[in-house]
Motif scaffolding. Sequence first.
Motif, PDB file in Angstrom:
ATOM      1  N   UNK A  16       0.832  -1.202   0.000  1.00 32.97           N
ATOM      2  CA  UNK A  16       0.000   0.000   0.000  1.00 32.97           C
ATOM      3  C   UNK A  16       0.865   1.249   0.000  1.00 32.97           C
ATOM      4  N   UNK A  17       0.294   2.319  -0.498  1.00 30.81           N
ATOM      5  CA  UNK A  17       0.942   3.626  -0.466  1.00 30.81           C
ATOM      6  C   UNK A  17      -0.106   4.679  -0.189  1.00 30.81           C
ATOM      7  N   UNK A  18       0.335   5.752   0.421  1.00 29.00           N
ATOM      8  CA  UNK A  18      -0.539   6.909   0.601  1.00 29.00           C
ATOM      9  C   UNK A  18       0.159   8.129   0.020  1.00 29.00           C
ATOM     10  N   UNK A  19      -0.428   8.677  -1.001  1.00 26.43           N
ATOM     11  CA  UNK A  19       0.106   9.878  -1.624  1.00 26.43           C
ATOM     12  C   UNK A  19      -0.552  11.102  -1.000  1.00 26.43           C
ATOM     13  N   UNK A  20       0.218  12.154  -0.886  1.00 26.56           N
ATOM     14  CA  UNK A  20      -0.292  13.410  -0.349  1.00 26.56           C
ATOM     15  C   UNK A  20      -0.013  14.536  -1.328  1.00 26.56           C
ATOM     16  N   UNK A  21      -0.856  15.524  -1.312  1.00 27.67           N
ATOM     17  CA  UNK A  21      -0.646  16.697  -2.155  1.00 27.67           C
ATOM     18  C   UNK A  21      -1.151  17.924  -1.404  1.00 27.67           C
ATOM     19  N   UNK A  62     -10.745   1.648 -11.780  1.00 27.08           N
ATOM     20  CA  UNK A  62      -9.874   1.696 -10.606  1.00 27.08           C
ATOM     21  C   UNK A  62     -10.650   1.686  -9.293  1.00 27.08           C
ATOM     22  N   UNK A  63     -11.948   1.543  -9.359  1.00 35.44           N
ATOM     23  CA  UNK A  63     -12.730   1.532  -8.132  1.00 35.44           C
ATOM     24  C   UNK A  63     -12.360   0.324  -7.276  1.00 35.44           C
ATOM     25  N   UNK A  64     -12.293   0.561  -5.987  1.00 39.78           N
ATOM     26  CA  UNK A  64     -12.087  -0.528  -5.050  1.00 39.78           C
ATOM     27  C   UNK A  64     -10.749  -0.491  -4.342  1.00 39.78           C
ATOM     28  N   UNK A  65      -9.664  -0.190  -5.064  1.00 36.42           N
ATOM     29  CA  UNK A  65      -8.346  -0.191  -4.432  1.00 36.42           C
ATOM     30  C   UNK A  65      -7.838   1.213  -4.132  1.00 36.42           C
ATOM     31  N   UNK A  83      -3.407  -2.918  -2.218  1.00 34.41           N
ATOM     32  CA  UNK A  83      -3.236  -4.072  -3.109  1.00 34.41           C
ATOM     33  C   UNK A  83      -2.592  -3.646  -4.426  1.00 34.41           C
ATOM     34  N   UNK A  84      -1.482  -2.967  -4.308  1.00 30.15           N
ATOM     35  CA  UNK A  84      -0.817  -2.424  -5.488  1.00 30.15           C
ATOM     36  C   UNK A  84      -0.426  -3.516  -6.472  1.00 30.15           C
ATOM     37  N   UNK A  85      -0.551  -3.196  -7.737  1.00 33.03           N
ATOM     38  CA  UNK A  85      -0.202  -4.113  -8.821  1.00 33.03           C
ATOM     39  C   UNK A  85       0.894  -3.487  -9.676  1.00 33.03           C
TER      40      UNK A  85
END
Length: 115
Positions: A16-21, A62-65, A83-85
Motif C-alpha cells: 500500500x501507499x498513501x500519496x499526499x498533495x 480503478x474503483x475498489x483499491x 493491493x498495489x499491482x
Amino acid sequence: VQLQASGGGLVQAGGSLRLSCAASGSVLSINTMGWHRQTPGKQRELVASIARGGSTHYADSLKGRFTVSRDNADNTVYLQINSLKPEDTAVYYCSAITYHTNMYWGQGTQVTVSS
C-alpha cells in the motif's frame, strides 16, 4: 495555486501507499482536487477526484483499491492505494480545479510496483 505532491516510491505488489498533495496560494479558490496518473507513451488518466464538499469520483476501472480523501483545513488531498499491482506503476499527478475552472497540476510523484 501551487501543488506539492509526495509519498511515491518503490513498493512490492500487494503493498500500500498513501500519496499526499498540499495546496498553497489561492486555496480558497479551489473546488475540486484530484489525482491522475501517466505511464510512458500513454495519456494521463484520471484516478479519482474529490470536491470541496466531499463528493468523490473514481475512474471505473480503478474503483475498489483507490481511496481519495481531503483535509480542507490543511488544503491537502490524499490518495490511498491498496493491493498495489505492477500495472499501477506510473507518475501520479495531483490536480486542482478552481471555481473559475482553472486547472493546476502538481509536479508528479513516481510510484513503482515490483512484482
